[in-house]
Motif scaffolding. Structure first.
Motif, PDB file in Angstrom:
ATOM      1  N   ALA A 169      -4.301   8.454  -4.103  1.00 24.55           N
ATOM      2  CA  ALA A 169      -3.993   9.629  -4.925  1.00 24.55           C
ATOM      3  C   ALA A 169      -5.088  10.679  -4.799  1.00 24.55           C
ATOM      4  O   ALA A 169      -6.253  10.362  -4.523  1.00 24.55           O
ATOM      5  CB  ALA A 169      -3.830   9.221  -6.386  1.00 24.55           C
ATOM      6  N   ARG A 170      -4.701  11.930  -5.022  1.00 25.65           N
ATOM      7  CA  ARG A 170      -5.642  13.049  -4.959  1.00 25.65           C
ATOM      8  C   ARG A 170      -6.295  13.231  -6.323  1.00 25.65           C
ATOM      9  O   ARG A 170      -5.613  13.361  -7.344  1.00 25.65           O
ATOM     10  CB  ARG A 170      -4.899  14.310  -4.541  1.00 25.65           C
ATOM     11  N   LEU A 175       0.863  -1.184   0.000  1.00 23.62           N
ATOM     12  CA  LEU A 175       0.000   0.000   0.000  1.00 23.62           C
ATOM     13  C   LEU A 175       0.894   1.226   0.000  1.00 23.62           C
ATOM     14  O   LEU A 175       1.686   1.427   0.923  1.00 23.62           O
ATOM     15  CB  LEU A 175      -0.901   0.003   1.236  1.00 23.62           C
ATOM     16  N   ALA A 176       0.780   2.033  -1.038  1.00 27.36           N
ATOM     17  CA  ALA A 176       1.570   3.264  -1.152  1.00 27.36           C
ATOM     18  C   ALA A 176       0.708   4.418  -0.654  1.00 27.36           C
ATOM     19  O   ALA A 176      -0.114   4.965  -1.402  1.00 27.36           O
ATOM     20  CB  ALA A 176       2.016   3.483  -2.594  1.00 27.36           C
ATOM     21  N   LEU A 177       0.904   4.795   0.610  1.00 23.73           N
ATOM     22  CA  LEU A 177       0.065   5.803   1.255  1.00 23.73           C
ATOM     23  C   LEU A 177       0.856   7.037   1.671  1.00 23.73           C
ATOM     24  O   LEU A 177       0.479   8.164   1.363  1.00 23.73           O
ATOM     25  CB  LEU A 177      -0.617   5.184   2.479  1.00 23.73           C
ATOM     26  N   PHE A 178       1.951   6.832   2.361  1.00 18.82           N
ATOM     27  CA  PHE A 178       2.685   7.948   2.970  1.00 18.82           C
ATOM     28  C   PHE A 178       3.506   8.722   1.932  1.00 18.82           C
ATOM     29  O   PHE A 178       3.961   8.168   0.942  1.00 18.82           O
ATOM     30  CB  PHE A 178       3.599   7.436   4.083  1.00 18.82           C
ATOM     31  N   GLU A 179       3.702  10.016   2.243  1.00 19.64           N
ATOM     32  CA  GLU A 179       4.510  10.879   1.383  1.00 19.64           C
ATOM     33  C   GLU A 179       5.479  11.689   2.236  1.00 19.64           C
ATOM     34  O   GLU A 179       5.535  12.917   2.170  1.00 19.64           O
ATOM     35  CB  GLU A 179       3.610  11.795   0.548  1.00 19.64           C
ATOM     36  N   GLY A 180       6.228  10.973   3.054  1.00 17.54           N
ATOM     37  CA  GLY A 180       7.170  11.638   3.941  1.00 17.54           C
ATOM     38  C   GLY A 180       6.668  11.642   5.363  1.00 17.54           C
ATOM     39  O   GLY A 180       5.981  10.722   5.801  1.00 17.54           O
ATOM     40  N   LYS A 201      -0.457  14.249  -1.654  1.00 18.81           N
ATOM     41  CA  LYS A 201      -0.254  15.226  -2.724  1.00 18.81           C
ATOM     42  C   LYS A 201      -0.181  14.564  -4.098  1.00 18.81           C
ATOM     43  O   LYS A 201      -0.406  15.227  -5.120  1.00 18.81           O
ATOM     44  CB  LYS A 201       1.029  16.014  -2.480  1.00 18.81           C
ATOM     45  N   LEU A 202       0.218  13.284  -4.142  1.00 18.20           N
ATOM     46  CA  LEU A 202       0.303  12.586  -5.420  1.00 18.20           C
ATOM     47  C   LEU A 202      -1.047  12.683  -6.126  1.00 18.20           C
ATOM     48  O   LEU A 202      -2.094  12.428  -5.530  1.00 18.20           O
ATOM     49  CB  LEU A 202       0.690  11.126  -5.195  1.00 18.20           C
ATOM     50  N   SER A 203      -1.023  13.053  -7.394  1.00 20.65           N
ATOM     51  CA  SER A 203      -2.266  13.332  -8.115  1.00 20.65           C
ATOM     52  C   SER A 203      -2.587  12.265  -9.146  1.00 20.65           C
ATOM     53  O   SER A 203      -1.702  11.588  -9.679  1.00 20.65           O
ATOM     54  CB  SER A 203      -2.172  14.690  -8.806  1.00 20.65           C
ATOM     55  N   ALA A 204      -3.868  12.144  -9.414  1.00 19.45           N
ATOM     56  CA  ALA A 204      -4.352  11.239 -10.452  1.00 19.45           C
ATOM     57  C   ALA A 204      -5.237  12.032 -11.399  1.00 19.45           C
ATOM     58  O   ALA A 204      -6.175  12.718 -10.971  1.00 19.45           O
ATOM     59  CB  ALA A 204      -5.128  10.091  -9.837  1.00 19.45           C
ATOM     60  N   SER A 205      -4.933  11.940 -12.675  1.00 14.51           N
ATOM     61  CA  SER A 205      -5.719  12.649 -13.678  1.00 14.51           C
ATOM     62  C   SER A 205      -5.678  11.875 -14.983  1.00 14.51           C
ATOM     63  O   SER A 205      -4.596  11.482 -15.439  1.00 14.51           O
ATOM     64  CB  SER A 205      -5.166  14.061 -13.885  1.00 14.51           C
ATOM     65  N   GLY A 206      -6.846  11.638 -15.538  1.00 18.53           N
ATOM     66  CA  GLY A 206      -6.904  10.909 -16.798  1.00 18.53           C
ATOM     67  C   GLY A 206      -6.355   9.503 -16.712  1.00 18.53           C
ATOM     68  O   GLY A 206      -5.841   8.987 -17.711  1.00 18.53           O
ATOM     69  N   GLY A 207      -6.447   8.894 -15.545  1.00 16.45           N
ATOM     70  CA  GLY A 207      -5.951   7.539 -15.369  1.00 16.45           C
ATOM     71  C   GLY A 207      -4.454   7.436 -15.210  1.00 16.45           C
ATOM     72  O   GLY A 207      -3.903   6.332 -15.243  1.00 16.45           O
TER      73      GLY A 207
END
Length: 375
Positions: free
Chosen positions: A166-167, A123-128, A138-144
């Motif tokens: 992802a946001r 599970l990739a959850l944390f960002e620091g 903060k990691l974003s998802a757009s257009g797949g």
């Protein structure tokens, strides 16, 4: 109300303990710690053959279909043995997230591979720094496609697939977060291993650059699913910690009975007695909380959020306390590389940071109890 395990579950525990005693002695843990291997592949294969990887996965997806109580039993023995395999990341996190939110096609593809040991998940959850929260993502998802960095990701350097939070919006609400499933062999995935206090439990930094991903679950429900997964994983990881605490206590006790100083076993000295007694109390208190968490998890009780936090806090404290005092009981020898005390101390501190820090779970417990009392 009886919180104890059944005779069948105790038999499963005995089988797991016997298997791990044979296949995962301290020298196997040291082989990963000192060597270049990222995990014990033979042990991982053996766990799959024994059915331990799929014990809580339904039979329809290649698992044993037993349940979470049986998984708690296995988790405790994994913690006692300090098993150097990606068990928690794959079974507690990736498999649970897939079971909770995955489509039928995703379940059919990945769950049988987990049960057979063919696939490692995470599970990739944390960002620091910081605890789990929608605002921290903060990691974003757009257009797949995904863009951003996740760290630390448990066993991310060896994972075959990852569930990524992802946001997808910027409203400031929890519904801004969605989950995505990423094949780690896909283009746009860059993985870098991170140093860790316990190299037998790897951590990684994963960078996603226009990486194609498929949604896992409904849009906007990502953090709700993550919260459920973390509560489930907290109970399971707590059993690992209790297993490690018990083993550290046993090591200290055995050494205190064998080590002679001034013509008598050091265990006869009052200071050592007090130290061992304190270790026993902390481990026993943690076990009580873990049993409550196991009941809440297995019955999907409404008390699970509070029970999971209480188990997580007490088990973390107990493992760190017992691992530290085990070194103290051993005296100067306990600090040497040749003794196994440091193996448990490493694992105790590594697991203390998994799933969020102690302060996160303490705040969560207070908040959850306050909300229940108001209700």
């Amino acid at each position: 109300m009886n919180f104890d395990f059944s005779d069948e579950q105790k038999q499963l525990r005995d089988e797991a303990r016997k298997f791990l005693a044979e296949k995962c002695p301290p020298k196997a843990v040291r082989a990963v710690l000192d060597g270049k291997a990222t995990y014990d592949r033979d042990l991982w294969k053996g766990l799959a053959e024994m059915g331990f990887l799929g014990v809580a996965i339904p039979e329809a997806y290649g698992g044993a279909g037993a349940g979470h109580l049986e998984l708690c039993v296995i988790a405790e023995e994994m913690g006692r043995a300090l098993a150097p395999v990606p068990f928690s990341s794959t079974v507690y996190l990736a498999a649970e997230a897939t079971l909770l939110a995955g489509s039928e096609a995703q379940k059919q593809k990945w769950l049988p591979k987990i049960a057979s040991g063919e696939a490692i998940g995470t599970l990739a959850l944390f960002e620091g720094k910081g605890g789990p929260s929608p605002q921290a993502i903060k990691l974003s998802a757009s257009g797949g496609s995904l863009n951003g960095v996740k760290k630390p990701v448990p066993d991310g350097a060896i994972a075959d697939f990852a569930i990524v939070a992802a946001r997808t919006a910027a409203s400031g609400r929890d519904t801004d977060i969605s989950l995505f499933l990423v094949d780690m062999k896909a283009e746009g995935v860059d993985v870098k291993a991170l140093s860790n206090v316990d190299p037998t439990r790897g951590q990684a930094e994963i960078t996603f650059k226009n990486c194609k991903a498929e949604p896992l679950g409904a849009a906007g429900e990502g953090f709700s699913v993550v919260s459920q997964v973390l509560d489930r994983a907290a109970v399971l990881l707590s059993f690992e910690q209790v297993g490690g605490a018990d083993r550290a206590l046993e090591m200290g006790r055995d050494y205190a009975l064998d080590r002679i100083a001034f013509g008598r076993p050091i265990g006869s000295f009052q200071a050592i007695k007090h130290m061992l007694a304190d270790m026993y109390v902390s481990a026993t208190l943690a076990r009580s909380n873990c049993y409550y968490g196991a009941w809440a998890l297995s019955t999907n009780a409404s008390e699970l959020p509070e029970a999971a936090a209480a188990a997580r806090i007490s088990a973390t404290q107990a493992f760190q306390h017992c691992a530290k005092n085990n070194i103290q009981v051993h005296g100067g020898m306990g600090f040497t590389w040749e003794f196994d005390c440091h193996l448990y101390y490493r694992r105790a501190n590594a697991t203390a940071l998994s799933l969020g820090s102690m302060s996160y779970w303490e705040d969560a417990l207070i908040d959850r109890m306050r909300k229940r009392n108001v209700a």
